[in-house]
Design a protein around this motif. Structure first.
Motif, PDB file in Angstrom:
ATOM      1  N   CYS A 158       0.791  -1.245   0.000  1.00 58.10           N
ATOM      2  CA  CYS A 158       0.000   0.000   0.000  1.00 58.10           C
ATOM      3  C   CYS A 158       0.817   1.286   0.000  1.00 58.10           C
ATOM      4  O   CYS A 158       0.304   2.351  -0.313  1.00 58.10           O
ATOM      5  CB  CYS A 158      -0.971   0.011   1.178  1.00 58.10           C
ATOM      6  SG  CYS A 158      -0.222   0.422   2.761  1.00 58.10           S
ATOM      7  N   SER A 191     -13.867  -1.031  11.970  1.00 54.67           N
ATOM      8  CA  SER A 191     -14.394   0.289  11.612  1.00 54.67           C
ATOM      9  C   SER A 191     -13.467   1.403  12.124  1.00 54.67           C
ATOM     10  O   SER A 191     -13.421   2.498  11.540  1.00 54.67           O
ATOM     11  CB  SER A 191     -15.795   0.476  12.185  1.00 54.67           C
ATOM     12  OG  SER A 191     -15.769   0.343  13.603  1.00 54.67           O
ATOM     13  N   ASP A 249      -9.927   1.045   9.932  1.00 56.19           N
ATOM     14  CA  ASP A 249      -9.987   1.473   8.533  1.00 56.19           C
ATOM     15  C   ASP A 249     -11.019   2.578   8.307  1.00 56.19           C
ATOM     16  O   ASP A 249     -11.691   2.619   7.283  1.00 56.19           O
ATOM     17  CB  ASP A 249     -10.309   0.274   7.644  1.00 56.19           C
ATOM     18  CG  ASP A 249      -9.231  -0.800   7.743  1.00 56.19           C
ATOM     19  OD1 ASP A 249      -8.047  -0.430   7.860  1.00 56.19           O
ATOM     20  OD2 ASP A 249      -9.573  -1.992   7.713  1.00 56.19           O
ATOM     21  N   ASP A 250     -11.121   3.475   9.279  1.00 54.18           N
ATOM     22  CA  ASP A 250     -12.063   4.589   9.186  1.00 54.18           C
ATOM     23  C   ASP A 250     -11.599   5.557   8.095  1.00 54.18           C
ATOM     24  O   ASP A 250     -10.561   6.220   8.227  1.00 54.18           O
ATOM     25  CB  ASP A 250     -12.154   5.292  10.533  1.00 54.18           C
ATOM     26  CG  ASP A 250     -13.138   6.456  10.531  1.00 54.18           C
ATOM     27  OD1 ASP A 250     -13.820   6.674   9.503  1.00 54.18           O
ATOM     28  OD2 ASP A 250     -13.215   7.159  11.565  1.00 54.18           O
ATOM     29  N   SER A 251     -12.365   5.676   7.037  1.00 52.18           N
ATOM     30  CA  SER A 251     -11.972   6.536   5.910  1.00 52.18           C
ATOM     31  C   SER A 251     -12.001   8.013   6.278  1.00 52.18           C
ATOM     32  O   SER A 251     -11.382   8.839   5.597  1.00 52.18           O
ATOM     33  CB  SER A 251     -12.892   6.278   4.708  1.00 52.18           C
ATOM     34  OG  SER A 251     -14.250   6.564   5.044  1.00 52.18           O
ATOM     35  N   LYS A 252     -12.726   8.360   7.343  1.00 52.18           N
ATOM     36  CA  LYS A 252     -12.800   9.757   7.768  1.00 52.18           C
ATOM     37  C   LYS A 252     -11.616  10.150   8.659  1.00 52.18           C
ATOM     38  O   LYS A 252     -11.463  11.316   9.000  1.00 52.18           O
ATOM     39  CB  LYS A 252     -14.114   9.993   8.513  1.00 52.18           C
ATOM     40  CG  LYS A 252     -15.352   9.809   7.635  1.00 52.18           C
ATOM     41  CD  LYS A 252     -16.619  10.064   8.448  1.00 52.18           C
ATOM     42  CE  LYS A 252     -17.857   9.870   7.572  1.00 52.18           C
ATOM     43  NZ  LYS A 252     -19.118  10.074   8.348  1.00 52.18           N
ATOM     44  N   ASN A 292      -5.547   7.601   9.243  1.00 50.02           N
ATOM     45  CA  ASN A 292      -5.858   6.225   8.879  1.00 50.02           C
ATOM     46  C   ASN A 292      -4.566   5.443   8.653  1.00 50.02           C
ATOM     47  O   ASN A 292      -3.644   5.922   7.977  1.00 50.02           O
ATOM     48  CB  ASN A 292      -6.710   6.222   7.596  1.00 50.02           C
ATOM     49  CG  ASN A 292      -7.266   4.854   7.271  1.00 50.02           C
ATOM     50  OD1 ASN A 292      -6.514   3.893   7.106  1.00 50.02           O
ATOM     51  ND2 ASN A 292      -8.584   4.761   7.157  1.00 50.02           N
ATOM     52  N   LYS A 323      -3.911   3.132   6.790  1.00 46.57           N
ATOM     53  CA  LYS A 323      -3.656   2.785   5.387  1.00 46.57           C
ATOM     54  C   LYS A 323      -3.625   4.013   4.475  1.00 46.57           C
ATOM     55  O   LYS A 323      -3.734   3.899   3.268  1.00 46.57           O
ATOM     56  CB  LYS A 323      -4.694   1.790   4.889  1.00 46.57           C
ATOM     57  CG  LYS A 323      -4.538   0.416   5.559  1.00 46.57           C
ATOM     58  CD  LYS A 323      -5.455  -0.630   4.945  1.00 46.57           C
ATOM     59  CE  LYS A 323      -5.207  -1.998   5.577  1.00 46.57           C
ATOM     60  NZ  LYS A 323      -6.101  -3.046   5.010  1.00 46.57           N
ATOM     61  N   LEU A 324      -3.450   5.175   5.107  1.00 48.87           N
ATOM     62  CA  LEU A 324      -3.301   6.407   4.328  1.00 48.87           C
ATOM     63  C   LEU A 324      -1.991   6.355   3.561  1.00 48.87           C
ATOM     64  O   LEU A 324      -0.919   6.128   4.141  1.00 48.87           O
ATOM     65  CB  LEU A 324      -3.309   7.612   5.270  1.00 48.87           C
ATOM     66  CG  LEU A 324      -3.056   8.970   4.624  1.00 48.87           C
ATOM     67  CD1 LEU A 324      -4.328   9.439   3.907  1.00 48.87           C
ATOM     68  CD2 LEU A 324      -2.629   9.993   5.658  1.00 48.87           C
TER      69      LEU A 324
END
Length: 396
Positions: free
Chosen positions: A293, A322, A325-328, A332, A334-335
């Motif tokens: 990633c 949740s 892997d919170d996209s908000k 994050n 995995k940013l």
């Protein structure tokens, strides 16, 4: 017998009778002698009661002006890091503690213990002898001790809470001061980053962990400013900026500071700080089939976001998907690329680890023993074996 002065005078007047000249000269010399005696008596008479004043002024050229006694009242002075006897003497003179810096220097020179004067604030008195002032500075009972130790890896939020509790300064004042890192002394170029993200509003990473003597009547601004100054002093001394720019593949010092904060949060032992930094760099800049990633993928960034939201932090095993892997979440795990800011205030060893990590191909690590050491792996298969060891050691 011929007077040598007369002979000298004769030689300058050729052609005149020697005997008559000598006779006249002797009469003239006696007149000058009488006149000189009269002038001397007149001068002594005119000096009169002022003779001692003149002697005192002359004596000052040989002895340093000094107060007598133990002084009066109370005043606080500061001995700063790197101060010489001259510096301390000048500080004492400005506060009217001693009469001259020279007197203090002489007292310090005559006392070998003067080398033991420590940095800090001292209660002394005004108009005291230099020898007595030196004795007060050497007596730790007179040192104003108001120290606080900020451990490595504390977030700004945690640091401000510690400072407020110790100083009794309302935490709102610290929070207000912390909103402007530039005003606290962080140079604006420190926030330079390659991804164009703006982090200039965050003091996170710049409040250097150390033991601080809090000055009397300190404000939130002065205390945070001290911590920023210490950060700048430490990074300058270790040439952090120069070495990161020259050796870390073109990343900026701010980005290396982010990595130092990650290492500080993840490493359970000082020996592993540089190793965790190497894992972070490899994951970001050398993604492979197992770690594709191009992100840090560390749970500590999730915990930082939870803390910023006023929520309780969690262990990795207690985190929900949740939350992981919170996209908000701008932090994050995995940013892709660097997260917005450091996630704590790293110490010197973490900074050194991010500046000069070992040259290895590690992508994984896990705590391996109860002393906090981690085992590092290049492949996920090796990581799984290390995890089994950790379970046997009662760590996982």
């Amino acid at each position: 017998m011929i007077d040598e002065l007369d002979l000298a005078f004769e030689d300058r007047e050729p052609g005149r009778h020697r005997r008559s000249r000598r006779r006249k000269k002797r009469r003239s010399g006696r007149g000058k002698t009488v006149a000189a005696l009269l002038i001397t008596f007149l001068l002594l008479g005119s000096l009169g009661g002022g003779a001692w004043y003149g002697f005192d002024r002359i004596q000052d050229f040989f002895t340093a002006p000094d107060y007598a006694g133990s002084g009066t009242g109370e005043i606080t002075i500061e001995v700063k890091a790197g101060d010489t006897a001259t510096d301390i003497g000048n500080t004492l003179v400005q506060a009217d503690v001693v009469k001259s810096a020279k007197a203090f220097i002489q007292a310090a020179t005559n006392n070998s213990r003067s080398k033991n004067i420590q940095v800090g604030f001292y209660k002394v008195r005004k108009q005291m002898s230099a020898e007595t002032a030196l004795a007060l500075l050497l007596d730790q009972k007179n040192r104003v001790v108001n120290g606080i130790t900020i451990p490595e890896g504390r977030t700004v939020k945690q640091t401000l809470k510690l400072l407020s509790e110790h100083t009794k300064i309302p935490i709102k004042e610290f929070e207000k001061a912390a909103k402007d890192p530039i005003a606290l002394g962080v140079p604006d170029w420190w926030f330079t980053r390659k991804d164009g993200k703006d982090s200039s509003g965050s003091i996170e990473g710049f409040l250097f962990p150390a033991t601080y003597e809090i000055p009397p009547n300190a404000t939130a601004e002065t205390i945070l400013g001290m911590m920023v100054d210490q950060f700048l002093a430490v990074t300058t001394e270790m040439k952090f900026v120069e070495r990161v720019e020259a050796e870390r593949g073109g990343i900026t010092p701010y980005e290396a500071l982010i990595v130092a904060s990650l290492a500080q949060a993840e490493a359970g032992h000082p020996d592993d700080l540089g190793k965790v930094a190497r894992v972070a760099y490899n994951r970001l800049f050398k993604p492979n089939a197992e770690v594709p990633c191009g992100c840090f993928e560390m749970d500590v960034t999730v915990n930082y976001w939870l803390e910023l939201q006023g929520k309780a932090t969690k262990t990795s095993k207690d985190m929900k998907m949740s939350e992981l892997d919170d996209s908000k979440n701008p932090y994050n795990r995995k940013l892709k690329g660097f997260i917005p800011t450091p996630i704590n205030n790293p110490g010197e060893l973490a900074l050194r680890g991010a500046m000069d990590p070992p040259n290895k191909n590690w992508y994984f690590f896990v705590a391996i023993d109860k002393d906090g050491h981690s085992a590092f792996a290049e492949t996920y298969a090796e990581q799984k074996r290390n995890e089994e060891k950790a379970k046997k050691n009662g760590v996982l």
